[in-house]
Write a protein that holds these residues in place. Structure first.
Motif, mmCIF file in Angstrom:
data_model
loop_
_atom_site.group_PDB
_atom_site.id
_atom_site.type_symbol
_atom_site.label_atom_id
_atom_site.label_comp_id
_atom_site.label_asym_id
_atom_site.label_seq_id
_atom_site.Cartn_x
_atom_site.Cartn_y
_atom_site.Cartn_z
ATOM 1 N N UNK A 93 0.827 -1.219 0.000
ATOM 2 C CA UNK A 93 0.000 0.000 0.000
ATOM 3 C C UNK A 93 0.853 1.258 0.000
ATOM 4 N N UNK A 94 2.171 1.083 0.116
ATOM 5 C CA UNK A 94 3.079 2.214 0.114
ATOM 6 C C UNK A 94 4.045 2.157 1.280
ATOM 7 N N UNK A 95 4.826 3.228 1.406
ATOM 8 C CA UNK A 95 5.866 3.294 2.421
ATOM 9 C C UNK A 95 6.326 4.735 2.562
ATOM 10 N N UNK A 96 7.093 4.977 3.618
ATOM 11 C CA UNK A 96 7.762 6.259 3.808
ATOM 12 C C UNK A 96 9.242 5.955 3.986
ATOM 13 N N UNK A 97 10.069 6.411 3.061
ATOM 14 C CA UNK A 97 11.515 6.188 3.107
ATOM 15 C C UNK A 97 12.210 7.357 3.781
ATOM 16 N N UNK A 98 13.074 7.044 4.722
ATOM 17 C CA UNK A 98 13.843 8.052 5.449
ATOM 18 C C UNK A 98 15.328 7.718 5.309
ATOM 19 N N UNK A 99 16.080 8.580 4.628
ATOM 20 C CA UNK A 99 17.512 8.364 4.496
ATOM 21 C C UNK A 99 17.937 7.698 3.199
ATOM 22 N N UNK A 100 17.050 7.591 2.272
ATOM 23 C CA UNK A 100 17.347 6.990 0.966
ATOM 24 C C UNK A 100 16.437 7.638 -0.050
ATOM 25 N N UNK A 101 16.969 8.059 -1.164
ATOM 26 C CA UNK A 101 18.342 7.944 -1.648
ATOM 27 C C UNK A 101 19.233 9.074 -1.133
ATOM 28 N N UNK A 102 20.526 8.779 -1.073
ATOM 29 C CA UNK A 102 21.511 9.785 -0.666
ATOM 30 C C UNK A 102 22.489 10.136 -1.782
ATOM 31 N N UNK A 103 22.486 9.342 -2.827
ATOM 32 C CA UNK A 103 23.393 9.593 -3.957
ATOM 33 C C UNK A 103 22.606 9.515 -5.258
ATOM 34 N N UNK A 104 23.214 9.987 -6.336
ATOM 35 C CA UNK A 104 22.570 9.925 -7.653
ATOM 36 C C UNK A 104 22.348 8.463 -8.040
ATOM 37 N N UNK A 105 23.328 7.604 -7.783
ATOM 38 C CA UNK A 105 23.177 6.180 -8.113
ATOM 39 C C UNK A 105 21.995 5.568 -7.361
ATOM 40 N N UNK A 106 21.836 5.924 -6.090
ATOM 41 C CA UNK A 106 20.709 5.412 -5.312
ATOM 42 C C UNK A 106 19.386 5.939 -5.854
ATOM 43 N N UNK A 107 19.359 7.196 -6.271
ATOM 44 C CA UNK A 107 18.131 7.780 -6.825
ATOM 45 C C UNK A 107 17.743 7.076 -8.128
ATOM 46 N N UNK A 108 18.714 6.806 -8.975
ATOM 47 C CA UNK A 108 18.430 6.092 -10.227
ATOM 48 C C UNK A 108 17.936 4.687 -9.944
ATOM 49 N N UNK A 109 18.539 4.028 -8.967
ATOM 50 C CA UNK A 109 18.112 2.680 -8.602
ATOM 51 C C UNK A 109 16.684 2.708 -8.046
ATOM 52 N N UNK A 110 16.360 3.719 -7.249
ATOM 53 C CA UNK A 110 15.012 3.834 -6.696
ATOM 54 C C UNK A 110 13.999 4.013 -7.821
ATOM 55 N N UNK A 111 14.348 4.780 -8.843
ATOM 56 C CA UNK A 111 13.458 4.918 -10.002
ATOM 57 C C UNK A 111 13.144 3.545 -10.597
ATOM 58 N N UNK A 112 14.173 2.724 -10.749
ATOM 59 C CA UNK A 112 13.980 1.385 -11.314
ATOM 60 C C UNK A 112 13.152 0.511 -10.375
ATOM 61 N N UNK A 113 13.422 0.587 -9.081
ATOM 62 C CA UNK A 113 12.671 -0.197 -8.096
ATOM 63 C C UNK A 113 11.198 0.195 -8.127
#
Length: 139
Positions: free
Chosen positions: A81-101
């Motif tokens: 139903x969703x989530x609240x992420x705290x502390x991620x992403x911290x880098x461009x690589x993490x942000x790109x990975x989150x887009x894919x996730x």
């Protein structure tokens, strides 16, 4: 309706506090990278063992390990139903990975908390972090 939220901002901005409140109000899991990193280490998962070895060497856990730990956490049923992420992403690589996730998981709402620098300094000067569990406390 799915509600996926990412809380961004500098240390001391109140991301964790606001993420906790928002998650509780909306019945969503609050996912803190610090918490899930400690959980993976304690559980002895493959990624947890890699993270532990990295931290034992006095180094920062790399993007690949953090992305893997977050990916594993977001695959659990309680995040449907969703989530609240705290502390991620911290880098461009993490942000790109989150887009894919996030592909096929619904929209991602990004909340960027902006706080004046003098307020951040005052908050951080009064903060203590438990070495065992990572909980923040004010002195």
């Amino acid at each position: 309706m799915t509600l996926n939220v990412v809380m961004l901002g500098p240390p001391g901005a109140g991301k964790g506090t606001q993420a906790e409140r928002f998650a509780r109000t909306h019945g969503l899991p609050k996912i803190s990278t610090g918490d899930i990193l400690r959980e993976a280490v304690q559980a002895g998962t493959d990624l947890g063992r890699i993270a532990q070895a990295t931290m034992d060497a006095g180094e920062l856990v790399g993007d690949d390990v953090m992305i893997g730990i977050v990916r594993e956490r977001l695959e659990r049923p309680d995040t449907r139903r969703g989530f609240v992420l705290d502390g991620f992403p911290r880098t461009v690589a993490q942000a790109k990975a989150l887009d894919a996730i996030m592909d096929g998981r619904g929209p991602l709402v990004v909340v960027d908390i902006v706080v004046p620098e003098d307020v951040l300094l005052r908050r951080l000067a009064a903060r203590r972090i438990c070495g065992s569990c990572g909980v923040n406390a004010l002195v």
